[in-house]
Design a protein around this motif. Structure first.
Motif, PDB file in Angstrom:
ATOM      1  N   ILE A  36       0.857  -1.182   0.000  1.00 17.99           N
ATOM      2  CA  ILE A  36       0.000   0.000   0.000  1.00 17.99           C
ATOM      3  C   ILE A  36       0.894   1.232   0.000  1.00 17.99           C
ATOM      4  CG2 ILE A  36      -1.945   1.154   1.082  1.00 17.99           C
ATOM      5  CD1 ILE A  36      -2.406  -1.796   0.202  1.00 17.99           C
ATOM      6  N   PRO A  37       0.889   2.009  -1.064  1.00 14.03           N
ATOM      7  CA  PRO A  37       1.851   3.114  -1.175  1.00 14.03           C
ATOM      8  C   PRO A  37       1.511   4.277  -0.248  1.00 14.03           C
ATOM      9  CG  PRO A  37       0.284   3.196  -2.973  1.00 14.03           C
ATOM     10  CD  PRO A  37      -0.022   1.931  -2.223  1.00 14.03           C
ATOM     11  N   ARG A  38       2.457   5.159  -0.100  1.00 14.42           N
ATOM     12  CA  ARG A  38       2.236   6.425   0.606  1.00 14.42           C
ATOM     13  C   ARG A  38       1.000   7.109   0.030  1.00 14.42           C
ATOM     14  NH1 ARG A  38       4.722  11.974  -0.487  1.00 14.42           N
ATOM     15  NH2 ARG A  38       5.240  12.876   1.551  1.00 14.42           N
ATOM     16  N   MET A  39       0.077   7.521   0.915  1.00 14.72           N
ATOM     17  CA  MET A  39      -1.171   8.125   0.454  1.00 14.72           C
ATOM     18  C   MET A  39      -1.408   9.465   1.130  1.00 14.72           C
ATOM     19  SD  MET A  39      -3.955   5.040   0.200  1.00 14.72           S
ATOM     20  CE  MET A  39      -3.759   3.713  -0.984  1.00 14.72           C
ATOM     21  N   GLU A  40      -1.836  10.430   0.340  1.00 20.63           N
ATOM     22  CA  GLU A  40      -2.207  11.724   0.906  1.00 20.63           C
ATOM     23  C   GLU A  40      -3.606  11.636   1.493  1.00 20.63           C
ATOM     24  OE1 GLU A  40      -2.287  16.501  -0.188  1.00 20.63           O
ATOM     25  OE2 GLU A  40      -1.960  15.002  -1.768  1.00 20.63           O
ATOM     26  N   ILE A  41      -3.739  12.032   2.760  1.00 20.63           N
ATOM     27  CA  ILE A  41      -5.023  11.986   3.463  1.00 20.63           C
ATOM     28  C   ILE A  41      -5.575  13.407   3.547  1.00 20.63           C
ATOM     29  CG2 ILE A  41      -6.219  11.297   5.564  1.00 20.63           C
ATOM     30  CD1 ILE A  41      -4.860   8.986   4.083  1.00 20.63           C
ATOM     31  N   PRO A  42      -6.727  13.685   2.941  1.00 25.19           N
ATOM     32  CA  PRO A  42      -7.288  15.039   2.994  1.00 25.19           C
ATOM     33  C   PRO A  42      -7.806  15.378   4.385  1.00 25.19           C
ATOM     34  CG  PRO A  42      -8.828  13.557   1.925  1.00 25.19           C
ATOM     35  CD  PRO A  42      -7.576  12.764   2.155  1.00 25.19           C
ATOM     36  N   ALA A  43      -7.826  16.657   4.712  1.00 25.82           N
ATOM     37  CA  ALA A  43      -8.308  17.093   6.024  1.00 25.82           C
ATOM     38  C   ALA A  43      -9.813  16.896   6.151  1.00 25.82           C
ATOM     39  CB  ALA A  43      -7.947  18.560   6.251  1.00 25.82           C
ATOM     40  N   GLY A 103      -2.604  14.922   5.901  1.00 23.15           N
ATOM     41  CA  GLY A 103      -1.177  14.596   5.865  1.00 23.15           C
ATOM     42  C   GLY A 103      -0.943  13.377   5.003  1.00 23.15           C
ATOM     43  N   TYR A 104       0.122  12.642   5.298  1.00 23.04           N
ATOM     44  CA  TYR A 104       0.468  11.468   4.501  1.00 23.04           C
ATOM     45  C   TYR A 104       0.491  10.221   5.373  1.00 23.04           C
ATOM     46  CZ  TYR A 104       1.672  14.364   0.504  1.00 23.04           C
ATOM     47  OH  TYR A 104       1.615  15.236  -0.559  1.00 23.04           O
ATOM     48  N   GLN A 105      -0.249   9.211   4.945  1.00 26.58           N
ATOM     49  CA  GLN A 105      -0.163   7.900   5.581  1.00 26.58           C
ATOM     50  C   GLN A 105       1.040   7.170   4.999  1.00 26.58           C
ATOM     51  OE1 GLN A 105      -1.857   6.011   8.053  1.00 26.58           O
ATOM     52  NE2 GLN A 105      -0.039   4.769   7.635  1.00 26.58           N
ATOM     53  N   PRO A 106       2.012   6.776   5.852  1.00 32.17           N
ATOM     54  CA  PRO A 106       3.197   6.098   5.321  1.00 32.17           C
ATOM     55  C   PRO A 106       2.845   4.779   4.637  1.00 32.17           C
ATOM     56  CG  PRO A 106       3.561   6.845   7.579  1.00 32.17           C
ATOM     57  CD  PRO A 106       2.104   7.013   7.299  1.00 32.17           C
ATOM     58  N   GLN A 107       3.691   4.389   3.717  1.00 29.57           N
ATOM     59  CA  GLN A 107       3.546   3.120   3.011  1.00 29.57           C
ATOM     60  C   GLN A 107       3.472   1.980   4.022  1.00 29.57           C
ATOM     61  OE1 GLN A 107       6.661   1.060   2.703  1.00 29.57           O
ATOM     62  NE2 GLN A 107       5.870  -0.541   1.372  1.00 29.57           N
ATOM     63  N   PHE A 108       2.614   0.985   3.749  1.00 28.75           N
ATOM     64  CA  PHE A 108       2.543  -0.190   4.612  1.00 28.75           C
ATOM     65  C   PHE A 108       2.204  -1.423   3.795  1.00 28.75           C
ATOM     66  CE2 PHE A 108      -1.734   1.542   4.643  1.00 28.75           C
ATOM     67  CZ  PHE A 108      -2.607   0.472   4.753  1.00 28.75           C
ATOM     68  N   ARG A 109       2.255  -2.575   4.458  1.00 31.61           N
ATOM     69  CA  ARG A 109       2.076  -3.855   3.788  1.00 31.61           C
ATOM     70  C   ARG A 109       0.858  -4.567   4.363  1.00 31.61           C
ATOM     71  NH1 ARG A 109       6.193  -9.020   3.501  1.00 31.61           N
ATOM     72  NH2 ARG A 109       6.003  -9.424   1.279  1.00 31.61           N
ATOM     73  N   VAL A 110       0.122  -5.275   3.498  1.00 33.18           N
ATOM     74  CA  VAL A 110      -1.039  -6.062   3.904  1.00 33.18           C
ATOM     75  C   VAL A 110      -0.824  -7.498   3.441  1.00 33.18           C
ATOM     76  CG1 VAL A 110      -3.515  -6.456   3.504  1.00 33.18           C
ATOM     77  CG2 VAL A 110      -2.659  -4.126   3.858  1.00 33.18           C
TER      78      VAL A 110
END
Length: 257
Positions: free
Chosen positions: A64-71, A208-215
């Motif tokens: 799961i790539p780095r994702m921009e999270i809207p306010a 902000g940005y949710q860091p990349q993670f693995r599922v």
């Protein structure tokens, strides 16, 4: 004049509350989780999605790539819908309780950007960057191939440490009966970021940005595997992949000659 001002303030507060309520209850559509499968696990994914008789050594991993999270409206939902429930896993037929389970795991991203984790990481080496994933959640439902878009599936959130998997491991017969003696043959899996149920993460409150993670996902036939670390067969590699890597290693070191 004061009465008019108080009325205007009250109306403004009411409109703000109504607006926030509308944002919180806005249905969030599913984005396909399978779009993020790690390339070397594409064959495993095809097996995983096929249903029927499934081996118990077929893990699937997603990056799961780095994702921009809207306010505003920060929730992101990644799903596999209409997932066939297997008839058997390994030697275990999935027709009764405590026969088959689905491992759903979340892990810190090996390629997470330091700029995304520097403000949320713990000074405790054990916890490390795990606080940065507090609002990553997973869940499943075995009673249907889909659920209403305003109902996120949540069975676990966050990570206990930087090195450990955050795992939910539901029995496939949990909630599977749809009516008397009628069982669903399809299920739903969700990964939710900022699901809205009292999120404590800064990115869920101000963007902000949710860091990349693995599922990771895997059908299993032994409940004890749910508590392994990692909870996936052969450290995340199927038996065939392990045998191939061993053969390559032996060839490289001359043991096959």
């Amino acid at each position: 004049m004061r009465v008019l001002l108080c009325t205007q303030i009250t109306q403004s507060l009411f409109l703000l509350a109504a607006s926030q309520s509308a944002i919180a209850t806005t249905p969030v559509p599913c984005a396909p989780l399978i779009d993020y499968v790690e390339p070397m696990y594409q064959n495993n994914l095809d097996i995983f999605l096929g249903g029927g008789e499934i081996s118990d050594d077929v893990p699937v991993f997603f990056d799961i790539p780095r994702m921009e999270i809207p306010a505003i409206s920060p929730q992101i939902k990644l799903c596999i819908e209409d997932l066939p429930i297997p008839t058997s896993v390994g030697e275990s037929e999935c027709n009764d309780w405590n026969k088959c389970w689905l491992v759903i795991g979340r892990h810190t991203g090996p390629n997470a950007k330091s700029e995304d984790t520097k403000n949320c990481a713990s000074s405790d080496d054990y916890r490390g960057t795990s606080p940065c994933y507090a609002c990553t959640c997973s869940g499943s439902y075995f009673g249907s191939g889909s659920v209403p878009s305003d109902e996120p599936l949540i069975s676990g959130c966050g990570l206990s440490s930087q090195q450990a998997w955050g795992v939910s491991c539901p029995d496939v017969n949990n909630g599977r009966m749809t009516s008397m003696n009628t069982y669903s043959n399809f299920s739903t899996v969700q990964i939710n970021i900022c699901d809205g149920s009292g999120d404590v993460c800064e990115i869920c409150q101000g963007g902000g940005y949710q860091p990349q993670f693995r599922v990771g996902l895997q059908w299993i036939s032994e409940s004890e595997q749910c508590f392994d670390e990692p909870p996936f067969t052969n450290n995340g590699y199927s038996t065939k992949q392990v045998m191939l890597m061993q053969a390559v290693l032996m060839l490289a070191t001359g043991y096959l000659w």
